[in-house]
Design a protein around this motif. Structure first.
Motif, PDB file in Angstrom:
ATOM      1  N   GLY A 194     -90.204  40.326 -33.902  1.00 19.17           N
ATOM      2  CA  GLY A 194     -89.797  39.902 -32.525  1.00 19.17           C
ATOM      3  C   GLY A 194     -90.744  40.597 -31.452  1.00 19.17           C
ATOM      4  O   GLY A 194     -91.603  41.346 -31.634  1.00 19.17           O
ATOM      5  N   TRP A 244     -87.684  41.155 -38.648  1.00 15.14           N
ATOM      6  CA  TRP A 244     -88.033  42.698 -38.267  1.00 15.14           C
ATOM      7  C   TRP A 244     -87.930  43.016 -36.777  1.00 15.14           C
ATOM      8  O   TRP A 244     -88.348  42.384 -35.901  1.00 15.14           O
ATOM      9  N   PRO A 250     -76.339  49.227 -29.886  1.00 12.27           N
ATOM     10  CA  PRO A 250     -76.699  50.390 -29.709  1.00 12.27           C
ATOM     11  C   PRO A 250     -76.743  51.119 -28.146  1.00 12.27           C
ATOM     12  O   PRO A 250     -76.825  52.187 -27.637  1.00 12.27           O
TER      13      PRO A 250
HETATM   14  N1  LIG Z   1     -74.881  44.825 -33.138  1.00  7.99           N
HETATM   15  C1  LIG Z   1     -76.079  45.234 -32.963  1.00  7.99           C
HETATM   16  N2  LIG Z   1     -77.037  45.455 -34.044  1.00  7.99           N
HETATM   17  C2  LIG Z   1     -78.257  45.689 -33.628  1.00  7.99           C
HETATM   18  N3  LIG Z   1     -78.924  45.585 -32.722  1.00  7.99           N
HETATM   19  C3  LIG Z   1     -78.255  45.175 -31.508  1.00  7.99           C
HETATM   20  C4  LIG Z   1     -76.669  44.931 -31.566  1.00  7.99           C
HETATM   21  N4  LIG Z   1     -76.297  44.582 -30.353  1.00  7.99           N
HETATM   22  C5  LIG Z   1     -77.423  44.269 -29.665  1.00  7.99           C
HETATM   23  N5  LIG Z   1     -78.347  44.757 -30.080  1.00  7.99           N
HETATM   24  C6  LIG Z   1     -79.668  44.967 -29.675  1.00  7.99           C
HETATM   25  O1  LIG Z   1     -80.556  43.793 -30.181  1.00  7.99           O
HETATM   26  C7  LIG Z   1     -81.973  44.277 -30.101  1.00  7.99           C
HETATM   27  C8  LIG Z   1     -82.940  43.644 -31.182  1.00  7.99           C
HETATM   28  O2  LIG Z   1     -82.626  42.273 -30.923  1.00  7.99           O
HETATM   29  P1  LIG Z   1     -83.865  41.553 -30.049  1.00  7.99           P
HETATM   30  O3  LIG Z   1     -84.301  42.207 -28.809  1.00  7.99           O
HETATM   31  O4  LIG Z   1     -83.703  40.145 -29.962  1.00  7.99           O
HETATM   32  O5  LIG Z   1     -85.022  42.006 -31.302  1.00  7.99           O
HETATM   33  P2  LIG Z   1     -86.572  41.138 -31.267  1.00  7.99           P
HETATM   34  O6  LIG Z   1     -86.831  40.842 -29.977  1.00  7.99           O
HETATM   35  O7  LIG Z   1     -87.329  42.454 -32.001  1.00  7.99           O
HETATM   36  O8  LIG Z   1     -86.116  40.277 -32.051  1.00  7.99           O
HETATM   37  C9  LIG Z   1     -81.883  45.985 -30.640  1.00  7.99           C
HETATM   38  O9  LIG Z   1     -82.895  46.621 -30.067  1.00  7.99           O
HETATM   39  C10 LIG Z   1     -80.599  46.207 -29.747  1.00  7.99           C
HETATM   40  O10 LIG Z   1     -80.593  46.809 -28.615  1.00  7.99           O
END
Ligand SMILES: Nc1ncnc2c1ncn2[C@@H]1O[C@H](COP(=O)(O)OP(=O)(O)O)[C@@H](O)[C@H]1O
Ligand SMILES: N[C@@H](CC(=O)OP(=O)(O)O)C(=O)O
Length: 572
Positions: free
Chosen positions: A103, A322, A333
């Motif tokens: 991501g 990832w 969080p």
């Molecule tokens: N239940 C959850 N478990 C894990 N992450 C969560 C949850 N709810 C919200 N998040 C947020 O989602 C983020 C990850 O998703 P995202 O930003 O879409 O990741 P990426 O851009 O790397 O794909 C985490 O940094 C966290 O802040």
């Protein structure tokens, strides 16, 4: 390589005269006797065969047919108890094995791209397909740049700070990675022209928005593939809209069409045959509208869906997403930093969790994984040692009480009380026809004989312009008022408890203790048909307090009393 695989399969072929239809019949009859761990392989084989039968280019390829025959035979042998699995050539296992999606947070800078490359190369036995999102906040910056361009005037376009942030980030990344800048110069030029065009037209349609944000993924994948090549890896960049990702023409929220799966499998398989060991680097999030032929996007966070769609298309062993967290956590969080990783989830639990607001996964991303029965692993690219979350079809729920708490904010709720002009059936039907006509999705519903309470899906509503939203809501209320008294309640939140709903009374007992202690009133409650989710509606400004208090009660002060007397439940 695939040529070698097929050639290797020839001596094993059980019948030189086996024709396509016979092969199809054998696949079908075998499906009824397959044990569960063979089912995904058979599915993959059936699909592969379907492509073969449908595809004129392959129609006369006896080697392909023979390799299928060999695979079918191998499955029959396994069923009869003689496991020849390891000695049997499997077309897909010798091509791509896993999808690895990174991501925006994982590829936010040159340093992060280096670490991601190290991580990929630390699995030398895998043949991965890489899916990348746009770097860091690029998607948001592109959207903002487009919005500013609408009103800033052509002369000021070159000064739009978000546009310059996008350009600077990608140029500095190319510099730091020592990649040839020519891999992105044309795209950056095209992006500048587009911003000028938006400024001239003074409008940003959703079609143009999708074209605009596509630059994020198109840039990141080009840089990363070039960097892998510098490190001696046989990497190749693919734009998903050229690779075969075909979608509806619903710009900003398009759905992947079924034609995608055979198209993508055929193309990647053919490219592997020409170039065995190839590592594709595919743009997440993007597709091609089937009527317009224009670039579409799969909704925010849609790269997860690209990865699971690739997993299904190719019958991969595993899909890895990832992130920047140690897996799916017990709650967001950002609301409560002590949230801890959930080790296992079912596809249904993960889908429900994503749909009801957990940012970590795209709401639709579980669908292809579930259809292809391909496990999804959520891992942390900043902490690869952490075991992450494994999402599969089934898991043992005997120890499970509550799995995760998710919250959807800023939700609009409607209380609709019948004026009794219509009978009960007519009333419900009329209410939902109004939503259907207006294209407004409903999230949570509770009904009595004469009233309905429901929440409107904010993601569907927010994808419209603000003015359009307001007039749609107005129109909806007017229509409903013909048959009911309507109360529109804004600023609500849905708190969803994902867990073992077999134990809903115990869960609710604890929830209400917490709410009574905090003086919070629940305005609506619903236990969905999915049987993994209980939803509670509260005021939006109470949501954070609720999540923290519930998290403390369910995950931080654990007593064993609930787990003791619970029978083993296998969730599927
Ligand atoms: N239940 C959850 N478990 C894990 N992450 C969560 C949850 N709810 C919200 N998040 C947020 O989602 C983020 C990850 O998703 P995202 O930003 O879409 O990741 P990426 O851009 O790397 O794909 C985490 O940094 C966290 O802040
Ligand atoms: N770049 C797109 C698609 C995506 O999936 O991003 P991420 O993987 O960073 O959530 C977005 O920001 O929505």
């Amino acid at each position: 390589m695939a040529g070698e695989v097929l050639a290797a399969a020839v001596p094993y072929a059980s019948s030189q005269s086996l024709c396509n239809s016979q092969t199809s019949r054998r696949v079908s009859s075998l499906s009824s006797i397959l044990c569960r761990d063979l089912a995904p392989r058979l599915l993959c084989l059936q699909r592969d065969l379907r492509y073969t039968v449908n595809d004129a280019a392959y129609r006369n390829n006896n080697a392909v047919i023979r390799s299928h025959a060999k695979l079918i035979d191998s499955i029959a042998v396994e069923k009869s108890g003689i496991d020849e699995r390891l000695s049997v050539p499997n077309v897909y296992s010798q091509q791509y094995s896993i999808a690895m999606k990174f991501g925006g947070s994982s590829v936010a800078s040159a340093a992060r791209m280096k670490e991601v490359a190290d991580l990929i190369l630390s699995f030398p036995d895998e043949n991965p397909i890489i899916v990348l999102s746009a770097m860091g906040k690029t998607t948001n910056n592109l959207l903002k740049a487009g919005e500013v361009a609408v009103s800033c005037g052509v002369a000021k376009c070159t000064a739009i700070s978000e546009l310059n942030a996008v350009k600077d980030l990608h140029l500095s990344t190319v510099g730091e990675l020592q990649v040839d800048p020519s891999v992105i110069t044309e795209l950056l030029e095209e992006l500048s022209q587009l911003i000028t065009g938006i400024s001239l037209m003074k409008e940003l349609t959703s079609r143009t928005k999708d074209y605009l944000v596509s630059f994020g993924e198109r840039l990141s994948t080009r840089i990363f593939a070039a960097y892998l090549q510098l490190r001696g890896v046989k990497a190749r960049q693919y734009d998903a809209f050229e690779l075969g990702f075909i979608t509806t023409d619903e710009f900003t929220n398009a759905e992947i069409l079924d034609a995608t799966y055979p198209a993508v499998a055929k193309r990647l398989s053919a490219d592997w045959s020409r170039d065995p060991g190839l590592i594709p680097v595919v743009t997440g999030f993007l597709g091609k509208g089937h009527k317009t032929g224009a670039i579409t996007t799969l909704g925010r966070g849609g790269s997860d869906l690209t990865a699971t769609a690739l997993g299904k298309a190719l019958g991969l062993r595993e899909i890895q997403v990832w992130k920047d967290v140690d897996g799916v956590l017990t709650c967001d969080p950002n609301i409560h930093p002590v949230a801890s990783p959930v080790p296992f989830l079912t596809f249904d639990e993960a889908a429900e969790l994503a749909y009801f607001g957990a940012q970590v996964l795209h709401p639709q991303s579980m669908r292809p994984a579930r259809e292809g029965n391909i496990p999804v692993r959520v891992k942390n690219s900043y902490n690869p040692q952490a075991s992450g979350t494994l999402i599969q079809k089934c898991r043992d729920l005997s120890e499970t009480f509550l799995t995760s708490i998710v919250v959807k904010r800023d939700v609009t709720m409607l209380d609709i009380v019948s004026t009794r002009m219509l009978g009960q059936f007519g009333f419900l039907a009329r209410v939902f026809t109004i939503f259907e006509k207006l294209g407004i999705s409903v999230d949570v519903v509770a009904t009595s004989e004469v009233s309905i309470s429901l929440t409107l899906d904010p993601s569907k509503l927010w994808s419209r312009e603000l003015i359009q939203q307001a007039s749609e809501l107005d129109h909806m209320v007017k229509e409903l008022e013909k048959i009911a008294v309507v109360k529109l309640l804004r600023k609500r939140a849905i708190i969803s408890l994902i867990g073992n709903v077999e134990r809903s009374s115990l869960i609710l007992e604890k929830v209400f203790c917490v709410f009574i202690e905090k003086g919070i009133n629940v305005q609506m409650i619903s236990q969905g048909a999915s049987k993994v989710n209980i939803s509670l509606i509260v005021n939006d400004d109470e949501a954070e307090v609720c999540v923290k208090a519930l998290h403390a009660a369910f995950f931080e002060n654990l007593s064993s009393s609930h787990a003791d007397s619970v029978p083993c439940v296998l969730a599927c």
